[in-house]
Design a protein around this motif. Sequence first.
Motif, PDB file in Angstrom:
ATOM      1  N   MET A 188       1.689  -1.308   0.157  1.00  0.00           N
ATOM      2  CA  MET A 188       2.271  -1.765  -1.106  1.00  0.00           C
ATOM      3  C   MET A 188       1.460  -1.239  -2.286  1.00  0.00           C
ATOM      4  SD  MET A 188       4.664  -3.344  -2.636  1.00  0.00           S
ATOM      5  CE  MET A 188       5.468  -4.350  -1.415  1.00  0.00           C
ATOM      6  N   GLN A 189       0.142  -1.163  -2.139  1.00  0.00           N
ATOM      7  CA  GLN A 189      -0.705  -0.640  -3.217  1.00  0.00           C
ATOM      8  C   GLN A 189      -0.303   0.792  -3.558  1.00  0.00           C
ATOM      9  OE1 GLN A 189      -3.250  -2.257  -5.026  1.00  0.00           O
ATOM     10  NE2 GLN A 189      -2.923  -0.471  -6.291  1.00  0.00           N
ATOM     11  N   LEU A 190      -0.163   1.637  -2.550  1.00  0.00           N
ATOM     12  CA  LEU A 190       0.209   3.024  -2.818  1.00  0.00           C
ATOM     13  C   LEU A 190       1.627   3.107  -3.373  1.00  0.00           C
ATOM     14  CD1 LEU A 190      -0.525   5.984  -2.804  1.00  0.00           C
ATOM     15  CD2 LEU A 190       0.314   6.114  -0.459  1.00  0.00           C
ATOM     16  N   LEU A 191       2.526   2.334  -2.830  1.00  0.00           N
ATOM     17  CA  LEU A 191       3.901   2.335  -3.313  1.00  0.00           C
ATOM     18  C   LEU A 191       3.963   1.963  -4.798  1.00  0.00           C
ATOM     19  CD1 LEU A 191       6.903   2.623  -2.587  1.00  0.00           C
ATOM     20  CD2 LEU A 191       6.874   0.220  -1.916  1.00  0.00           C
ATOM     21  N   ASN A 214      -5.860   0.115   6.728  1.00  0.00           N
ATOM     22  CA  ASN A 214      -5.603   0.367   5.303  1.00  0.00           C
ATOM     23  C   ASN A 214      -5.001   1.760   5.115  1.00  0.00           C
ATOM     24  OD1 ASN A 214      -6.916  -2.086   4.997  1.00  0.00           O
ATOM     25  ND2 ASN A 214      -8.779  -1.191   4.184  1.00  0.00           N
ATOM     26  N   THR A 215      -5.556   2.733   5.817  1.00  0.00           N
ATOM     27  CA  THR A 215      -5.084   4.115   5.728  1.00  0.00           C
ATOM     28  C   THR A 215      -3.670   4.245   6.298  1.00  0.00           C
ATOM     29  OG1 THR A 215      -7.358   4.900   5.892  1.00  0.00           O
ATOM     30  CG2 THR A 215      -5.617   6.500   6.367  1.00  0.00           C
ATOM     31  N   ILE A 216      -3.431   3.603   7.429  1.00  0.00           N
ATOM     32  CA  ILE A 216      -2.086   3.620   8.020  1.00  0.00           C
ATOM     33  C   ILE A 216      -1.094   2.988   7.055  1.00  0.00           C
ATOM     34  CG2 ILE A 216      -0.670   2.631   9.877  1.00  0.00           C
ATOM     35  CD1 ILE A 216      -3.164   3.055  11.707  1.00  0.00           C
ATOM     36  N   GLY A 217      -1.502   1.914   6.400  1.00  0.00           N
ATOM     37  CA  GLY A 217      -0.653   1.300   5.391  1.00  0.00           C
ATOM     38  C   GLY A 217      -0.337   2.267   4.265  1.00  0.00           C
ATOM     39  N   GLY A 218      -1.331   3.051   3.856  1.00  0.00           N
ATOM     40  CA  GLY A 218      -1.096   4.061   2.828  1.00  0.00           C
ATOM     41  C   GLY A 218      -0.067   5.092   3.278  1.00  0.00           C
ATOM     42  N   VAL A 219      -0.152   5.504   4.528  1.00  0.00           N
ATOM     43  CA  VAL A 219       0.832   6.456   5.071  1.00  0.00           C
ATOM     44  C   VAL A 219       2.226   5.829   5.062  1.00  0.00           C
ATOM     45  CG1 VAL A 219       1.547   7.697   7.156  1.00  0.00           C
ATOM     46  CG2 VAL A 219      -0.858   7.707   6.465  1.00  0.00           C
ATOM     47  N   LEU A 220       2.312   4.571   5.460  1.00  0.00           N
ATOM     48  CA  LEU A 220       3.608   3.881   5.447  1.00  0.00           C
ATOM     49  C   LEU A 220       4.144   3.732   4.019  1.00  0.00           C
ATOM     50  CD1 LEU A 220       2.956   1.127   8.136  1.00  0.00           C
ATOM     51  CD2 LEU A 220       4.308   3.218   8.381  1.00  0.00           C
ATOM     52  N   ILE A 248       0.103  -3.672   5.316  1.00  0.00           N
ATOM     53  CA  ILE A 248       1.077  -4.083   4.303  1.00  0.00           C
ATOM     54  C   ILE A 248       0.450  -4.082   2.910  1.00  0.00           C
ATOM     55  CG2 ILE A 248       2.441  -6.038   3.465  1.00  0.00           C
ATOM     56  CD1 ILE A 248       3.011  -6.668   6.461  1.00  0.00           C
ATOM     57  N   LEU A 249      -0.750  -4.650   2.794  1.00  0.00           N
ATOM     58  CA  LEU A 249      -1.423  -4.711   1.490  1.00  0.00           C
ATOM     59  C   LEU A 249      -1.622  -3.320   0.891  1.00  0.00           C
ATOM     60  CD1 LEU A 249      -4.164  -7.437   2.100  1.00  0.00           C
ATOM     61  CD2 LEU A 249      -2.164  -7.634   0.614  1.00  0.00           C
TER      62      LEU A 249
END
Length: 132
Positions: free
Chosen positions: A49-52, A106-112, A45-46
């Motif tokens: 949201m950063q990439l978003l 963290n990487t999976i979060g970036g993909v999301l 999630i962290l």
Amino acid sequence: MRISYYALALGWAVVILVLTLLPAPVLPPGPKWDFLTFDSLVHAILFGMQLLLLLIGLQRDPSVQITKRIITRSFLLVVAFGILVEILQGSMGLGREADPVDALSNTIGGVLGLGIWSLLSRRFSGNFRKSG
């Protein structure tokens, strides 16, 4: 390039650093799940949201033309930031350790985050741009 377009992304990066670099005893224990750890979900999630927030900032900046190259570089920047956070956790001696699973989360979060941004930018095409 105006910094105001990126204020949310930069502020969120500070939030990530504070939360992930706190000494281990300060953090409350997360719930125990069988399949996915709560910690992995929080990391995803962290960094999602950063990439978003970064992509929204780039989209709002009139001096930036969003291209696949910009999107790829943004994703890689967030992944590198996630890896750096893990390295810092392991090297600061605060009871935290570098965890490759967290870096993967963290990487999976970036993909999301990329997927959510893609959906939002298609649905609201042009609405992220600042008018005027």
